[in-house]
Design a protein around this motif. Structure first.
Motif, PDB file in Angstrom:
ATOM      1  N   GLY A 120       0.793  -1.204   0.121  1.00  0.00           N
ATOM      2  CA  GLY A 120       0.177  -0.013   0.132  1.00  0.00           C
ATOM      3  C   GLY A 120       0.918   1.162  -0.088  1.00  0.00           C
ATOM      4  O   GLY A 120       2.135   1.083   0.451  1.00  0.00           O
ATOM      5  N   LEU A 121       0.262   2.209  -0.565  1.00  0.00           N
ATOM      6  CA  LEU A 121       1.210   3.640  -0.633  1.00  0.00           C
ATOM      7  C   LEU A 121       0.135   4.636  -0.819  1.00  0.00           C
ATOM      8  O   LEU A 121      -0.930   4.719  -1.627  1.00  0.00           O
ATOM      9  CB  LEU A 121       1.995   3.788  -1.683  1.00  0.00           C
ATOM     10  CG  LEU A 121       2.942   4.721  -1.850  1.00  0.00           C
ATOM     11  CD1 LEU A 121       4.088   4.701  -0.688  1.00  0.00           C
ATOM     12  CD2 LEU A 121       3.819   4.793  -3.405  1.00  0.00           C
ATOM     13  N   ALA A 122       0.281   5.680   0.240  1.00  0.00           N
ATOM     14  CA  ALA A 122      -0.713   7.030   0.150  1.00  0.00           C
ATOM     15  C   ALA A 122      -0.044   8.060  -0.422  1.00  0.00           C
ATOM     16  O   ALA A 122       1.307   8.205  -0.067  1.00  0.00           O
ATOM     17  CB  ALA A 122      -1.093   7.241   1.719  1.00  0.00           C
ATOM     18  N   ALA A 123      -0.720   8.990  -0.876  1.00  0.00           N
ATOM     19  CA  ALA A 123      -0.068  10.190  -1.744  1.00  0.00           C
ATOM     20  C   ALA A 123       0.928  11.016  -1.069  1.00  0.00           C
ATOM     21  O   ALA A 123       1.971  11.500  -1.437  1.00  0.00           O
ATOM     22  CB  ALA A 123      -1.283  11.034  -2.360  1.00  0.00           C
ATOM     23  N   PRO A 124       0.406  11.018   0.421  1.00  0.00           N
ATOM     24  CA  PRO A 124       1.389  11.870   1.072  1.00  0.00           C
ATOM     25  C   PRO A 124       2.832  11.491   1.371  1.00  0.00           C
ATOM     26  O   PRO A 124       3.660  12.079   1.593  1.00  0.00           O
ATOM     27  CB  PRO A 124       0.665  12.133   2.532  1.00  0.00           C
ATOM     28  CG  PRO A 124      -0.260  11.173   2.869  1.00  0.00           C
ATOM     29  CD  PRO A 124      -0.832  10.943   1.213  1.00  0.00           C
ATOM     30  N   GLN A 125       2.868   9.828   1.095  1.00  0.00           N
ATOM     31  CA  GLN A 125       4.292   9.361   1.376  1.00  0.00           C
ATOM     32  C   GLN A 125       4.998   9.671  -0.035  1.00  0.00           C
ATOM     33  O   GLN A 125       6.349   9.548   0.126  1.00  0.00           O
ATOM     34  CB  GLN A 125       4.109   7.932   1.226  1.00  0.00           C
ATOM     35  CG  GLN A 125       3.557   7.231   2.646  1.00  0.00           C
ATOM     36  CD  GLN A 125       3.149   5.880   2.717  1.00  0.00           C
ATOM     37  OE1 GLN A 125       2.133   5.345   2.047  1.00  0.00           O
ATOM     38  NE2 GLN A 125       4.221   5.224   3.236  1.00  0.00           N
ATOM     39  N   VAL A 126       4.454  10.386  -0.884  1.00  0.00           N
ATOM     40  CA  VAL A 126       5.450  10.636  -2.110  1.00  0.00           C
ATOM     41  C   VAL A 126       5.136  12.455  -1.944  1.00  0.00           C
ATOM     42  O   VAL A 126       5.237  13.016  -3.130  1.00  0.00           O
ATOM     43  CB  VAL A 126       5.244  10.041  -3.343  1.00  0.00           C
ATOM     44  CG1 VAL A 126       5.470   8.590  -3.368  1.00  0.00           C
ATOM     45  CG2 VAL A 126       3.695  10.353  -3.913  1.00  0.00           C
ATOM     46  N   GLY A 127       4.880  12.883  -1.014  1.00  0.00           N
ATOM     47  CA  GLY A 127       4.763  14.257  -0.986  1.00  0.00           C
ATOM     48  C   GLY A 127       3.566  14.904  -1.424  1.00  0.00           C
ATOM     49  O   GLY A 127       3.674  16.199  -1.849  1.00  0.00           O
ATOM     50  N   LYS A 128       2.464  14.145  -1.875  1.00  0.00           N
ATOM     51  CA  LYS A 128       1.271  14.734  -2.265  1.00  0.00           C
ATOM     52  C   LYS A 128       0.303  14.961  -1.287  1.00  0.00           C
ATOM     53  O   LYS A 128      -0.259  13.797  -0.686  1.00  0.00           O
ATOM     54  CB  LYS A 128       0.895  14.169  -3.557  1.00  0.00           C
ATOM     55  CG  LYS A 128       1.842  13.736  -4.674  1.00  0.00           C
ATOM     56  CD  LYS A 128       2.295  15.176  -5.518  1.00  0.00           C
ATOM     57  CE  LYS A 128       3.234  14.811  -6.582  1.00  0.00           C
ATOM     58  NZ  LYS A 128       3.648  16.183  -7.043  1.00  0.00           N
ATOM     59  N   ASN A 129      -0.129  16.036  -1.217  1.00  0.00           N
ATOM     60  CA  ASN A 129      -1.234  16.449  -0.081  1.00  0.00           C
ATOM     61  C   ASN A 129      -2.530  16.148  -0.402  1.00  0.00           C
ATOM     62  O   ASN A 129      -3.532  17.107  -0.244  1.00  0.00           O
ATOM     63  CB  ASN A 129      -0.823  17.847   0.531  1.00  0.00           C
ATOM     64  CG  ASN A 129      -1.571  18.256   1.641  1.00  0.00           C
ATOM     65  OD1 ASN A 129      -1.918  17.313   2.591  1.00  0.00           O
ATOM     66  ND2 ASN A 129      -1.964  19.382   1.879  1.00  0.00           N
ATOM     67  N   ILE A 130      -2.954  14.971  -1.080  1.00  0.00           N
ATOM     68  CA  ILE A 130      -4.064  14.784  -1.647  1.00  0.00           C
ATOM     69  C   ILE A 130      -4.903  13.148  -1.143  1.00  0.00           C
ATOM     70  O   ILE A 130      -3.997  12.643  -0.927  1.00  0.00           O
ATOM     71  CB  ILE A 130      -4.447  14.617  -3.080  1.00  0.00           C
ATOM     72  CG1 ILE A 130      -3.199  13.928  -3.689  1.00  0.00           C
ATOM     73  CG2 ILE A 130      -4.305  16.029  -3.525  1.00  0.00           C
ATOM     74  CD1 ILE A 130      -3.347  13.833  -5.287  1.00  0.00           C
ATOM     75  N   ARG A 131      -6.158  13.233  -0.978  1.00  0.00           N
ATOM     76  CA  ARG A 131      -6.826  12.086  -0.555  1.00  0.00           C
ATOM     77  C   ARG A 131      -6.801  11.017  -1.558  1.00  0.00           C
ATOM     78  O   ARG A 131      -7.775  10.636  -2.233  1.00  0.00           O
ATOM     79  CB  ARG A 131      -8.013  12.330   0.088  1.00  0.00           C
ATOM     80  CG  ARG A 131      -8.206  13.393   1.030  1.00  0.00           C
ATOM     81  CD  ARG A 131      -9.359  13.570   1.946  1.00  0.00           C
ATOM     82  NE  ARG A 131      -9.539  12.407   2.935  1.00  0.00           N
ATOM     83  CZ  ARG A 131      -8.915  12.617   4.152  1.00  0.00           C
ATOM     84  NH1 ARG A 131      -8.094  13.442   4.382  1.00  0.00           N
ATOM     85  NH2 ARG A 131      -9.110  11.439   4.976  1.00  0.00           N
ATOM     86  N   LEU A 132      -5.641  10.402  -1.691  1.00  0.00           N
ATOM     87  CA  LEU A 132      -5.537   9.220  -2.755  1.00  0.00           C
ATOM     88  C   LEU A 132      -4.348   8.022  -2.153  1.00  0.00           C
ATOM     89  O   LEU A 132      -3.550   8.520  -1.639  1.00  0.00           O
ATOM     90  CB  LEU A 132      -4.830   9.798  -4.091  1.00  0.00           C
ATOM     91  CG  LEU A 132      -3.980   8.632  -4.901  1.00  0.00           C
ATOM     92  CD1 LEU A 132      -5.085   8.027  -5.666  1.00  0.00           C
ATOM     93  CD2 LEU A 132      -3.250   9.579  -5.932  1.00  0.00           C
ATOM     94  N   ALA A 133      -5.014   6.930  -2.152  1.00  0.00           N
ATOM     95  CA  ALA A 133      -3.986   5.750  -1.611  1.00  0.00           C
ATOM     96  C   ALA A 133      -4.221   4.602  -2.870  1.00  0.00           C
ATOM     97  O   ALA A 133      -5.322   4.569  -3.369  1.00  0.00           O
ATOM     98  CB  ALA A 133      -4.686   5.364  -0.357  1.00  0.00           C
ATOM     99  N   ILE A 134      -3.289   3.708  -3.056  1.00  0.00           N
ATOM    100  CA  ILE A 134      -3.416   2.566  -3.887  1.00  0.00           C
ATOM    101  C   ILE A 134      -3.158   1.356  -2.731  1.00  0.00           C
ATOM    102  O   ILE A 134      -2.217   1.503  -1.925  1.00  0.00           O
ATOM    103  CB  ILE A 134      -2.332   2.428  -4.531  1.00  0.00           C
ATOM    104  CG1 ILE A 134      -0.726   2.930  -4.558  1.00  0.00           C
ATOM    105  CG2 ILE A 134      -2.768   3.919  -5.618  1.00  0.00           C
ATOM    106  CD1 ILE A 134       0.160   2.594  -5.490  1.00  0.00           C
ATOM    107  N   ILE A 135      -3.622   0.299  -3.238  1.00  0.00           N
ATOM    108  CA  ILE A 135      -3.237  -0.967  -2.382  1.00  0.00           C
ATOM    109  C   ILE A 135      -3.183  -1.991  -3.285  1.00  0.00           C
ATOM    110  O   ILE A 135      -4.053  -2.127  -4.307  1.00  0.00           O
ATOM    111  CB  ILE A 135      -4.522  -1.488  -1.375  1.00  0.00           C
ATOM    112  CG1 ILE A 135      -4.584  -0.202  -0.364  1.00  0.00           C
ATOM    113  CG2 ILE A 135      -4.434  -2.534  -0.782  1.00  0.00           C
ATOM    114  CD1 ILE A 135      -5.557  -0.148   0.709  1.00  0.00           C
ATOM    115  N   ASP A 136      -2.248  -3.146  -3.101  1.00  0.00           N
ATOM    116  CA  ASP A 136      -1.949  -4.259  -3.925  1.00  0.00           C
ATOM    117  C   ASP A 136      -1.796  -5.401  -2.909  1.00  0.00           C
ATOM    118  O   ASP A 136      -0.353  -5.505  -2.994  1.00  0.00           O
ATOM    119  CB  ASP A 136      -1.472  -4.104  -5.219  1.00  0.00           C
ATOM    120  CG  ASP A 136      -1.547  -5.604  -5.926  1.00  0.00           C
ATOM    121  OD1 ASP A 136      -2.135  -6.418  -5.408  1.00  0.00           O
ATOM    122  OD2 ASP A 136      -1.190  -5.501  -7.132  1.00  0.00           O
TER     123      ASP A 136
END
Ligand code: NI
Length: 182
Positions: A45-61
Motif C-alpha cells: 500500500g502507498l498513500a499520496a502524502p508518502q510521495v509528498g502529495k497532499n491529496i486524498r489518494l491511496a493505492i493498495i495491492d
C-alpha cells in the motif's frame, strides 16, 4: 517515474490531505507512478502524502487486485485484532498494531465510479493503515507509549534517513531488553 518515499520525521507525512475534486491526467499519471514506486519498494500500500502529495489518494495491492482509492472513507468497522505491521515510510520497522478485523469503505476509482468495499484480514488492515496516512497519522501513533519509548532509537535512526535491517533491529531489541533487566 519512481518517487522518493518520504520517511518518518518529514513534515508532509503529518498533513491532513485535501479531497480530490477532479480526476485529471495529472492524477492518473501520479497513480501510475505510485504503483511503480510501491512495487519497486515491495509494499502492499502507498498513500499520496508518502510521495509528498497532499491529496486524498491511496493505492493498495495485497496480491490479488490493485485498488485505487480516491477520497476514501471507512463507513463501518467491526472486531479488533493485533498484528505486525510495517510501513514504507519506516524502512525495516515492524510493530504490532491493533486494528478492526472488518471494514466497509467507500471510495471513487480512477474512472470516477464510486464503490463500496467490504474487507477483512490483510486488506482491511491495509485500508485502515493507508487511510490513516491521509489524516497525517502513521502506524507508530497507534502503539503504546511504553513501546514507543522502547523503539525510540530506531525511530530516531529512521528520522535520520537510516534503514533498519531485520537482524540489526533484533540485536538492538535484545540489547534493550538486557538493559531493562540489569
Ligand atoms: Ni504506511
Amino acid at each position: 517515474m519512481k518517487y522518493r518515499i518520504l520517511h518518518y520525521g518529514e513534515a508532509e507525512l503529518r498533513k491532513n490531505c485535501e479531497p480530490i475534486n477532479e480526476i485529471t491526467e495529472e492524477i492518473k499519471q501520479l497513480v501510475s507512478d505510485m504503483f511503480e514506486t510501491m512495487y519497486d519498494a515491495k509494499g502492499v500500500g502507498l498513500a499520496a502524502p508518502q510521495v509528498g502529495k497532499n491529496i486524498r489518494l491511496a493505492i493498495i495491492d495485497i496480491g490479488d487486485d490493485p485498488i485505487v482509492m480516491i477520497n476514501p472513507e471507512i463507513i463501518k468497522k467491526s472486531g479488533k485484532e493485533t498484528c505486525l505491521e510495517g510501513c514504507l515510510s519506516f524502512p525495516g520497522l515492524s510493530e504490532k498494531v491493533e486494528r478492526a478485523i472488518k471494514v466497509t469503505a467507500e471510495y471513487t476509482d480512477l474512472s470516477g465510479d464510486t464503490y463500496e468495499i467490504e474487507a477483512e484480514g490483510l486488506l482491511a488492515r491495509a485500508i485502515q493503515h493507508e487511510l490513516d496516512h491521509l489524516d497525517g497519522i502513521v502506524f507508530v501513533d497507534r502503539i503504546s507509549k511504553a513501546r514507543k519509548i522502547q523503539i525510540k532509537n530506531d525511530l530516531e535512526a529512521i528520522k535520520n534517513g537510516e534503514t533498519l535491517y531485520e537482524e540489526e533491529y533484533e540485536d538492538e531489541y535484545d540489547d534493550e531488553i538486557d538493559e531493562d533487566l540489569e
